[in-house]
Scaffold this motif. Structure first.
Motif, PDB file in Angstrom:
ATOM      1  N   PHE A   8       4.689 -31.381  33.911  1.00 29.74           N
ATOM      2  CA  PHE A   8       5.471 -29.815  33.684  1.00 29.74           C
ATOM      3  C   PHE A   8       6.169 -29.835  35.010  1.00 29.74           C
ATOM      4  O   PHE A   8       7.214 -29.497  35.014  1.00 29.74           O
ATOM      5  CB  PHE A   8       4.415 -28.856  33.533  1.00 29.74           C
ATOM      6  CG  PHE A   8       5.337 -27.352  33.696  1.00 29.74           C
ATOM      7  CD1 PHE A   8       5.895 -26.975  32.742  1.00 29.74           C
ATOM      8  CD2 PHE A   8       5.358 -26.790  35.077  1.00 29.74           C
ATOM      9  CE1 PHE A   8       6.661 -25.793  32.698  1.00 29.74           C
ATOM     10  CE2 PHE A   8       6.037 -25.645  34.808  1.00 29.74           C
ATOM     11  CZ  PHE A   8       6.592 -25.118  33.843  1.00 29.74           C
ATOM     12  N   TYR A   9       5.529 -30.094  36.240  1.00 26.57           N
ATOM     13  CA  TYR A   9       6.065 -30.271  37.505  1.00 26.57           C
ATOM     14  C   TYR A   9       7.341 -31.101  37.469  1.00 26.57           C
ATOM     15  O   TYR A   9       8.643 -30.850  38.134  1.00 26.57           O
ATOM     16  CB  TYR A   9       5.030 -30.425  38.362  1.00 26.57           C
ATOM     17  CG  TYR A   9       5.781 -30.698  40.048  1.00 26.57           C
ATOM     18  CD1 TYR A   9       5.928 -29.512  40.693  1.00 26.57           C
ATOM     19  CD2 TYR A   9       5.794 -31.621  40.540  1.00 26.57           C
ATOM     20  CE1 TYR A   9       6.447 -29.589  42.092  1.00 26.57           C
ATOM     21  CE2 TYR A   9       6.376 -32.252  41.800  1.00 26.57           C
ATOM     22  CZ  TYR A   9       6.615 -31.024  42.427  1.00 26.57           C
ATOM     23  OH  TYR A   9       7.407 -31.099  43.535  1.00 26.57           O
ATOM     24  N   LEU A  29      -0.856 -16.131  43.639  1.00 30.89           N
ATOM     25  CA  LEU A  29      -1.292 -17.242  42.966  1.00 30.89           C
ATOM     26  C   LEU A  29      -1.395 -18.725  43.964  1.00 30.89           C
ATOM     27  O   LEU A  29      -2.019 -19.461  43.864  1.00 30.89           O
ATOM     28  CB  LEU A  29      -0.697 -17.447  41.638  1.00 30.89           C
ATOM     29  CG  LEU A  29      -0.856 -16.627  40.429  1.00 30.89           C
ATOM     30  CD1 LEU A  29       0.034 -16.942  39.540  1.00 30.89           C
ATOM     31  CD2 LEU A  29      -2.321 -16.868  40.189  1.00 30.89           C
ATOM     32  N   ASP A  30      -0.317 -18.780  44.730  1.00 30.02           N
ATOM     33  CA  ASP A  30      -0.006 -19.876  45.429  1.00 30.02           C
ATOM     34  C   ASP A  30      -1.045 -19.955  46.643  1.00 30.02           C
ATOM     35  O   ASP A  30      -1.843 -20.947  46.903  1.00 30.02           O
ATOM     36  CB  ASP A  30       1.328 -19.680  46.401  1.00 30.02           C
ATOM     37  CG  ASP A  30       2.440 -20.135  45.421  1.00 30.02           C
ATOM     38  OD1 ASP A  30       2.304 -20.691  44.326  1.00 30.02           O
ATOM     39  OD2 ASP A  30       3.509 -19.715  45.814  1.00 30.02           O
ATOM     40  N   SER A  75       2.012 -19.531  36.660  1.00 31.24           N
ATOM     41  CA  SER A  75       3.233 -19.819  37.417  1.00 31.24           C
ATOM     42  C   SER A  75       4.474 -20.475  36.677  1.00 31.24           C
ATOM     43  O   SER A  75       5.470 -20.779  37.328  1.00 31.24           O
ATOM     44  CB  SER A  75       2.630 -20.692  38.538  1.00 31.24           C
ATOM     45  OG  SER A  75       1.918 -20.097  39.576  1.00 31.24           O
ATOM     46  N   ARG A  76       4.142 -20.833  35.152  1.00 27.32           N
ATOM     47  CA  ARG A  76       5.207 -21.479  34.636  1.00 27.32           C
ATOM     48  C   ARG A  76       6.469 -20.831  34.734  1.00 27.32           C
ATOM     49  O   ARG A  76       7.823 -21.297  35.177  1.00 27.32           O
ATOM     50  CB  ARG A  76       4.876 -21.585  33.079  1.00 27.32           C
ATOM     51  CG  ARG A  76       3.984 -22.469  32.781  1.00 27.32           C
ATOM     52  CD  ARG A  76       4.006 -22.681  31.291  1.00 27.32           C
ATOM     53  NE  ARG A  76       2.937 -23.522  31.074  1.00 27.32           N
ATOM     54  CZ  ARG A  76       1.859 -23.225  30.029  1.00 27.32           C
ATOM     55  NH1 ARG A  76       2.092 -22.263  29.487  1.00 27.32           N
ATOM     56  NH2 ARG A  76       1.022 -24.156  29.815  1.00 27.32           N
ATOM     57  N   ASP A  77       6.867 -19.762  34.473  1.00 27.09           N
ATOM     58  CA  ASP A  77       8.105 -18.980  34.552  1.00 27.09           C
ATOM     59  C   ASP A  77       8.717 -18.913  35.954  1.00 27.09           C
ATOM     60  O   ASP A  77       9.849 -19.156  36.091  1.00 27.09           O
ATOM     61  CB  ASP A  77       8.009 -17.499  34.165  1.00 27.09           C
ATOM     62  CG  ASP A  77       7.682 -17.274  32.952  1.00 27.09           C
ATOM     63  OD1 ASP A  77       7.922 -18.127  32.238  1.00 27.09           O
ATOM     64  OD2 ASP A  77       7.276 -16.071  32.480  1.00 27.09           O
ATOM     65  N   LYS A  87       7.085 -24.416  43.799  1.00 25.04           N
ATOM     66  CA  LYS A  87       7.072 -25.802  43.674  1.00 25.04           C
ATOM     67  C   LYS A  87       6.433 -26.660  45.087  1.00 25.04           C
ATOM     68  O   LYS A  87       5.751 -27.559  44.831  1.00 25.04           O
ATOM     69  CB  LYS A  87       8.641 -26.259  43.762  1.00 25.04           C
ATOM     70  CG  LYS A  87       9.069 -25.844  42.301  1.00 25.04           C
ATOM     71  CD  LYS A  87      10.692 -26.036  42.293  1.00 25.04           C
ATOM     72  CE  LYS A  87      11.289 -25.898  40.842  1.00 25.04           C
ATOM     73  NZ  LYS A  87      12.547 -26.237  40.866  1.00 25.04           N
ATOM     74  N   GLN A  88       6.732 -25.970  46.113  1.00 28.59           N
ATOM     75  CA  GLN A  88       6.240 -26.422  47.414  1.00 28.59           C
ATOM     76  C   GLN A  88       4.547 -26.471  47.349  1.00 28.59           C
ATOM     77  O   GLN A  88       4.135 -27.502  47.879  1.00 28.59           O
ATOM     78  CB  GLN A  88       6.613 -25.785  48.891  1.00 28.59           C
ATOM     79  CG  GLN A  88       8.287 -25.924  48.811  1.00 28.59           C
ATOM     80  CD  GLN A  88       8.666 -25.247  49.922  1.00 28.59           C
ATOM     81  OE1 GLN A  88       8.007 -24.101  50.394  1.00 28.59           O
ATOM     82  NE2 GLN A  88       9.641 -25.556  50.685  1.00 28.59           N
TER      83      GLN A  88
END
Length: 177
Positions: A8-9, A29-30, A75-77, A87-88
């Protein structure tokens, strides 16, 4: 499960934003997954130093499960929409996790390392230093990492109770209340 998260990433990967240091994100979440990663690092290190090899494998499996079912699903959206912080964070998790799984899954660790490797990095995950992440060293503005972990634990307990209530009432998970 780890390769599903990676797949996915990779779909939304943007290499120009990938950092080598701990990302600073405002998203809870991060903060949570980074806190979990720091706790995992401490647990695996401590277990390895005590020659307990089964415990770190269980901890890593549990972390990957949390990464997939809690972090990525929520976190998909953000990732699809190009959220740089998400992404980081995910990149840092992959890079660090490849180092931690190296003694237990050397080929998978090497594969993940090569996928995340930058030109300035060692050519193999087996040549890099062990990650020395300490939960006491991570601080998110107004709250400590332990507070983030406790808040998420409570949230997950509430979600579990809600799912149990839905099941008792015969309401499908995708059915709005």
């Amino acid at each position: 499960m780890l390769y599903n998260v990676w797949a996915f990433y990779e779909l939304y990967r943007d290499e120009k934003f990938e950092l080598q240091e701990v990302p600073e994100s405002k998203n809870v979440l991060d903060k949570w997954i980074l806190s979990k990663l720091f706790v995992l690092s401490e647990d695996v290190t401590q277990s390895m130093e005590s020659y307990k090899l089964l415990e770190p494998v269980r901890s890593i499996k549990s972390f990957i499960d949390d990464l997939s079912t809690w972090y990525l699903r929520r976190s998909r959206d953000r990732i699809k929409e190009g959220d740089i912080e998400a992404k980081q964070t995910l990149y840092f998790v992959f890079k660090t996790l490849s180092k931690m799984i190296a003694p237990f899954a050397p080929f998978a660790a090497e594969d993940l390392w090569l996928k995340t490797r930058k030109e300035t990095d060692q050519e193999s995950v087996h040549l890099v230093s062990w990650p020395s992440l300490k939960i006491s060293e991570i601080y998110f503005g107004k709250c400590q990492a332990e507070e983030v972990l406790n808040n998420m634990k409570e949230t997950r307990e509430v979600v579990t109770l809600g799912l149990q209530a839905r099941q008792k009432a015969g309401i499908a998970v995708r059915q709005p209340l």
